[in-house]
Scaffold this motif. Structure first.
Motif, PDB file in Angstrom:
ATOM      1  N   ILE A  86       5.641  40.564 -11.004  1.00  0.00           N
ATOM      2  CA  ILE A  86       6.540  41.029  -9.933  1.00  0.00           C
ATOM      3  C   ILE A  86       6.978  39.883  -9.027  1.00  0.00           C
ATOM      4  CG2 ILE A  86       5.759  43.432  -9.939  1.00  0.00           C
ATOM      5  CD1 ILE A  86       4.153  42.777  -7.374  1.00  0.00           C
ATOM      6  N   GLY A  87       6.265  38.776  -9.080  1.00  0.00           N
ATOM      7  CA  GLY A  87       6.665  37.607  -8.303  1.00  0.00           C
ATOM      8  C   GLY A  87       7.971  36.989  -8.782  1.00  0.00           C
ATOM      9  N   GLU A  88       8.413  37.370  -9.977  1.00  0.00           N
ATOM     10  CA  GLU A  88       9.674  36.864 -10.528  1.00  0.00           C
ATOM     11  C   GLU A  88      10.886  37.640 -10.008  1.00  0.00           C
ATOM     12  OE1 GLU A  88       9.766  34.107 -12.361  1.00  0.00           O
ATOM     13  OE2 GLU A  88       7.578  33.991 -12.200  1.00  0.00           O
ATOM     14  N   LYS A 147       3.743  46.593  -2.996  1.00  0.00           N
ATOM     15  CA  LYS A 147       3.496  45.294  -3.636  1.00  0.00           C
ATOM     16  C   LYS A 147       4.818  44.637  -4.021  1.00  0.00           C
ATOM     17  CE  LYS A 147      -1.025  46.551  -5.429  1.00  0.00           C
ATOM     18  NZ  LYS A 147      -1.850  46.777  -6.625  1.00  0.00           N
ATOM     19  N   VAL A 148       5.798  45.445  -4.412  1.00  0.00           N
ATOM     20  CA  VAL A 148       7.115  44.923  -4.788  1.00  0.00           C
ATOM     21  C   VAL A 148       7.923  44.586  -3.541  1.00  0.00           C
ATOM     22  CG1 VAL A 148       9.291  45.462  -5.960  1.00  0.00           C
ATOM     23  CG2 VAL A 148       7.100  46.147  -6.998  1.00  0.00           C
ATOM     24  N   THR A 149       7.938  45.501  -2.571  1.00  0.00           N
ATOM     25  CA  THR A 149       8.737  45.232  -1.367  1.00  0.00           C
ATOM     26  C   THR A 149       8.175  44.051  -0.571  1.00  0.00           C
ATOM     27  OG1 THR A 149       7.561  46.966  -0.120  1.00  0.00           O
ATOM     28  CG2 THR A 149       9.648  47.590  -1.195  1.00  0.00           C
ATOM     29  N   ALA A 150       6.879  43.801  -0.679  1.00  0.00           N
ATOM     30  CA  ALA A 150       6.291  42.630  -0.022  1.00  0.00           C
ATOM     31  C   ALA A 150       6.873  41.342  -0.606  1.00  0.00           C
ATOM     32  CB  ALA A 150       4.768  42.633  -0.158  1.00  0.00           C
ATOM     33  N   LYS A 151       7.098  41.332  -1.910  1.00  0.00           N
ATOM     34  CA  LYS A 151       7.714  40.164  -2.557  1.00  0.00           C
ATOM     35  C   LYS A 151       9.143  39.973  -2.062  1.00  0.00           C
ATOM     36  CE  LYS A 151       4.214  39.101  -5.148  1.00  0.00           C
ATOM     37  NZ  LYS A 151       3.401  37.931  -4.813  1.00  0.00           N
ATOM     38  N   ILE A 192      19.624  47.473  -7.704  1.00  0.00           N
ATOM     39  CA  ILE A 192      18.537  48.468  -7.657  1.00  0.00           C
ATOM     40  C   ILE A 192      17.253  47.856  -8.201  1.00  0.00           C
ATOM     41  CG2 ILE A 192      17.745  50.694  -8.599  1.00  0.00           C
ATOM     42  CD1 ILE A 192      20.745  51.471  -8.829  1.00  0.00           C
ATOM     43  N   VAL A 193      16.133  48.217  -7.563  1.00  0.00           N
ATOM     44  CA  VAL A 193      14.806  47.918  -8.098  1.00  0.00           C
ATOM     45  C   VAL A 193      14.105  49.268  -8.253  1.00  0.00           C
ATOM     46  CG1 VAL A 193      12.577  46.791  -7.747  1.00  0.00           C
ATOM     47  CG2 VAL A 193      14.678  45.663  -6.964  1.00  0.00           C
ATOM     48  N   ALA A 215      13.642  46.934 -13.361  1.00  0.00           N
ATOM     49  CA  ALA A 215      12.696  48.029 -13.530  1.00  0.00           C
ATOM     50  C   ALA A 215      11.269  47.501 -13.511  1.00  0.00           C
ATOM     51  CB  ALA A 215      12.965  48.748 -14.844  1.00  0.00           C
ATOM     52  N   VAL A 216      10.437  48.124 -12.700  1.00  0.00           N
ATOM     53  CA  VAL A 216       9.030  47.753 -12.596  1.00  0.00           C
ATOM     54  C   VAL A 216       8.212  48.975 -13.036  1.00  0.00           C
ATOM     55  CG1 VAL A 216       7.190  46.926 -11.069  1.00  0.00           C
ATOM     56  CG2 VAL A 216       9.577  46.259 -10.626  1.00  0.00           C
ATOM     57  N   PRO A 217       7.814  49.023 -14.305  1.00  0.00           N
ATOM     58  CA  PRO A 217       7.091  50.192 -14.803  1.00  0.00           C
ATOM     59  C   PRO A 217       5.652  50.241 -14.308  1.00  0.00           C
ATOM     60  CG  PRO A 217       7.244  48.530 -16.520  1.00  0.00           C
ATOM     61  CD  PRO A 217       8.050  48.016 -15.341  1.00  0.00           C
TER      62      PRO A 217
END
Length: 166
Positions: A19-21, A50-54, A92-93, A137-139
């Motif tokens: 997700i850091g990418e 965790k995603v929005t923090a990135k 979109i994420v 997309a982050v499954p």
């Protein structure tokens, strides 16, 4: 574990830290604001965070649409389209399982093809003219491959049925 990159028609990062990418993919493409689609449980349990923090760390503004329902309905997608348009986001994420992915796909295609706003007209292989809004997309589940396919399933509660869109 290393972060790996897998390229097909789309790019797929997998492995610890993948997700850091996300911020780099957004900024390299010149996008300014993310519309994050997730479900209330993933928000409550901190998964979406965790995603929005990135995004925050990279200074990328975002807006959250957390009204994703299991087996997303026509109205769920339509509400998401309205929220996307109101947000001023340009990409979109999607964070979640098949429902989040399917809702995000519907939002992304209608945002670029408003003539399909009824959602039902997307059933089957819809004759859309424009590509969907760029989506990452982050499954959070495995099995449906919703994050790498162009297919999505929407529920029509009025007719008590689900329909597949491509």
């Amino acid at each position: 574990m290393a972060v790996n990159r897998f390229v097909l028609n789309n790019i797929s990062y997998h492995g610890a830290g993948a997700i850091g990418e996300i911020p780099g993919e957004i900024t390299r493409r010149g996008f300014a604001k993310a519309f994050v689609c997730s479900d209330p449980d993933l928000v409550r349990f901190g998964v979406t965070g965790k995603v929005t923090a990135k995004l925050d760390e990279a200074g990328i503004p975002w807006e959250l649409y957390d009204q994703i329902k299991p087996n997303p309905t026509i109205k769920n997608v339509q509400d998401g389209v309205a929220a996307f348009k109101a947000s001023g986001a340009d990409m979109i994420v999607a964070v979640g399982g098949g429902s989040a992915m399917d809702t995000a796909k519907g939002i992304g295609i209608i945002a670029e093809n408003p003539e399909f706003a009824d959602v039902v007209s997307l059933e089957g292989v819809a004759p859309t003219k424009n590509h969907a809004t760029f989506t990452i997309a982050v499954p959070t589940t495995a099995g449906t491959a919703a994050e790498v396919t162009i297919n999505y399933v929407i529920t029509d509660p009025e007719k008590v049925r689900k329909f597949v869109c491509v």
